[in-house]
Design an enzyme around this catalytic site. Structure first.
Site, PDB file in Angstrom:
ATOM      1  N   CYS A 150       0.805  -1.231   0.000  1.00  0.00           N
ATOM      2  CA  CYS A 150       0.000   0.000   0.000  1.00  0.00           C
ATOM      3  C   CYS A 150       0.834   1.275   0.000  1.00  0.00           C
ATOM      4  O   CYS A 150       0.569   2.207  -0.766  1.00  0.00           O
ATOM      5  CB  CYS A 150      -0.945   0.004   1.198  1.00  0.00           C
ATOM      6  SG  CYS A 150      -0.225  -0.667   2.702  1.00  0.00           S
TER       7      CYS A 150
ATOM      8  N   GLN B 233       1.780   5.707   8.999  1.00  0.00           N
ATOM      9  CA  GLN B 233       0.886   4.662   8.501  1.00  0.00           C
ATOM     10  C   GLN B 233      -0.268   4.315   9.428  1.00  0.00           C
ATOM     11  O   GLN B 233      -0.111   4.195  10.638  1.00  0.00           O
ATOM     12  CB  GLN B 233       1.705   3.406   8.179  1.00  0.00           C
ATOM     13  CG  GLN B 233       2.724   3.686   7.095  1.00  0.00           C
ATOM     14  CD  GLN B 233       3.402   2.471   6.517  1.00  0.00           C
ATOM     15  OE1 GLN B 233       4.494   2.602   5.998  1.00  0.00           O
ATOM     16  NE2 GLN B 233       2.776   1.300   6.558  1.00  0.00           N
TER      17      GLN B 233
ATOM     18  N   GLY C 295      -3.354  -1.054   8.303  1.00  0.00           N
ATOM     19  CA  GLY C 295      -2.359  -1.828   7.547  1.00  0.00           C
ATOM     20  C   GLY C 295      -1.943  -3.076   8.298  1.00  0.00           C
ATOM     21  O   GLY C 295      -1.507  -4.063   7.705  1.00  0.00           O
TER      22      GLY C 295
ATOM     23  N   HIS D 155      -2.717   5.920   4.793  1.00  0.00           N
ATOM     24  CA  HIS D 155      -1.299   6.195   5.028  1.00  0.00           C
ATOM     25  C   HIS D 155      -0.964   7.598   4.495  1.00  0.00           C
ATOM     26  O   HIS D 155      -1.489   8.011   3.457  1.00  0.00           O
ATOM     27  CB  HIS D 155      -0.423   5.192   4.267  1.00  0.00           C
ATOM     28  CG  HIS D 155      -0.513   3.780   4.785  1.00  0.00           C
ATOM     29  ND1 HIS D 155      -1.078   3.441   5.986  1.00  0.00           N
ATOM     30  CD2 HIS D 155      -0.066   2.614   4.236  1.00  0.00           C
ATOM     31  CE1 HIS D 155      -0.975   2.116   6.167  1.00  0.00           C
ATOM     32  NE2 HIS D 155      -0.375   1.598   5.114  1.00  0.00           N
TER      33      HIS D 155
HETATM   34  C1  11C Z   1       1.307  -1.915   6.689  1.00  0.00           C
HETATM   35  N1  11C Z   1       1.862  -1.853   4.360  1.00  0.00           N
HETATM   36  O1  11C Z   1       0.709  -0.842   6.638  1.00  0.00           O
HETATM   37  C2  11C Z   1       1.542  -2.725   5.432  1.00  0.00           C
HETATM   38  C3  11C Z   1       0.364  -3.618   5.179  1.00  0.00           C
HETATM   39  O2  11C Z   1       3.112  -6.147   2.255  1.00  0.00           O
HETATM   40  O3  11C Z   1       1.016  -6.051   1.751  1.00  0.00           O
HETATM   41  C4  11C Z   1       0.478  -4.445   3.927  1.00  0.00           C
HETATM   42  C5  11C Z   1       1.618  -5.423   3.945  1.00  0.00           C
HETATM   43  C6  11C Z   1       1.932  -5.901   2.558  1.00  0.00           C
HETATM   44  O4  11C Z   1       1.713  -2.409   7.719  1.00  0.00           O
END
Ligand code: 11C
Length: 329
Positions: free
Chosen positions: A126, A153, A157, A234
């Protein structure tokens, strides 16, 4: 299209079902798939009820497309079985992203790489998706040398466990922890686990996935990823150094004409992107666009997007839409 949603009862899975319905994706048969403990549960899609099935039953049902959001281990074990049954898998985990035989796709940028032979297609992380949506059109015009990004973030997530942790902390209830530390009233400088180089996996995804999607290994990226007690999306403070000089108004104009990007940038009216307002929207929002006066050919921006939408479900479904429109499935 016969569409399987693997991880249908999870946070991203639920948004996938919502986005499939909203965008009127041509679903002729829906196959909601989840782990054994959810098998038999009913979910609703477009006013109809569907029973959740297990992974092997779903493979046997030979869907045209399977949208996976059930974690890396499930993807590694099951995506090849779906692919062998003739189903095209679009996978939202990190399992296949850096596999050189798999495409890593943000449709607005590189969907033209897709062919009929791509049976497992990777959806990027993301935080990477929202950044490259803004970087790719600027790279074309000014050539990016280096990117320095700090992320802020959303706890969504991490998943439902993190949302519960924040709610419990907010209400003063002791409960299960998704993070090592309290997240309420905090900022945790760790998203995902650490790699040997001292960076987290999340930070290295921003480096490696950006280069793969834009198709240019010479773009230098360095990242710091922070978890904050926010749910809408995010946010990213992004500093970019280009090879060529630019005009800030021209940058705004390029982004204004980029599909999937909305410019919110007016200091006079206090207009800039914020996760509270990005939540539930499909676009990537960019603002605070200004020259970095400390260095030649450099720019600062603030990029916000709903990580469950463009960062996950929406991008996955846009890939599926591309496959259907180009008869690749
Ligand atoms: C987070 N980006 O916000 C991550 C969630 O590799 O698809 C998604 C983790 C991924 O922690």
């Amino acid at each position: 299209m016969k569409v399987a949603v693997v991880g249908a009862t999870g946070m991203v899975g639920e948004v996938m079902l919502k986005v499939l319905a909203e965008r009127n994706f041509p679903v002729t048969e829906l196959i909601p798939v989840a782990s054994e403990k959810s098998v038999g549960k009913e979910i609703e899609f477009k006013g109809k009820k569907y029973k959740v099935v297990g992974l092997q039953s779903a493979v046997d049902m030979k869907a045209d497309i399977a949208l996976f959001s059930a974690g890396g281990e499930t993807s590694l074990a099951w995506a090849p079985k779906f692919a062998a049954a003739g189903t095209t898998v679009i996978d939202n985990s990190s399992a296949w992203r850096m596999d050189p035989t798999k495409k890593l796709v943000v449709p607005e940028i590189n969907a033209s790489e897709l062919t009929k032979d791509d049976k497992i297609i990777a959806n990027p992380n993301c935080s990477t998706i929202q950044m490259v949506m803004v970087l790719a059109p600027l790279h074309k015009k000014y050539n990016i040398k280096r990117v320095v990004v700090s992320t802020y973030q959303s706890i969504t997530g991490t998943g439902v466990k993190a949302v519960r942790q924040l709610e419990n902390e907010y209400a003063g209830i002791q409960g299960e922890m998704a993070y090592k530390y309290q997240i309420h009233r905090n900022a945790i400088p760790q998203c995902d686990s650490f790699e040997d180089n001292g960076y987290t996996k999340e930070e290295m995804k921003l480096v490696r996935e950006t280069q793969k999607i834009i198709g240019d290994k010479s773009i230098a990226v360095t990242a710091t990823a922070i978890r904050i007690p926010v749910v809408g999306g995010h946010s990213e403070a992004v500093n970019v150094e280009f090879s060529n000089d630019f005009d800030v108004n021209e940058v705004r104009n390029i982004l204004h004409h980029t599909d999937g990007v909305t410019v919110q940038d007016n200091n006079d009216t206090y207009t800039y992107p914020m996760p509270l307002y990005a939540q539930g929207k499909d676009d990537v929002f960019v603002g605070r666009i200004r020259r970095d006066e400390s260095q030649a050919n450099s720019l600062n921006m603030w990029i916000v997007s709903d990580n469950l939408r463009k960062g996950a479900a929406t991008n996955t479904i846009q890939i599926a839409e591309y496959l259907v429109a180009h008869k690749l499935v």
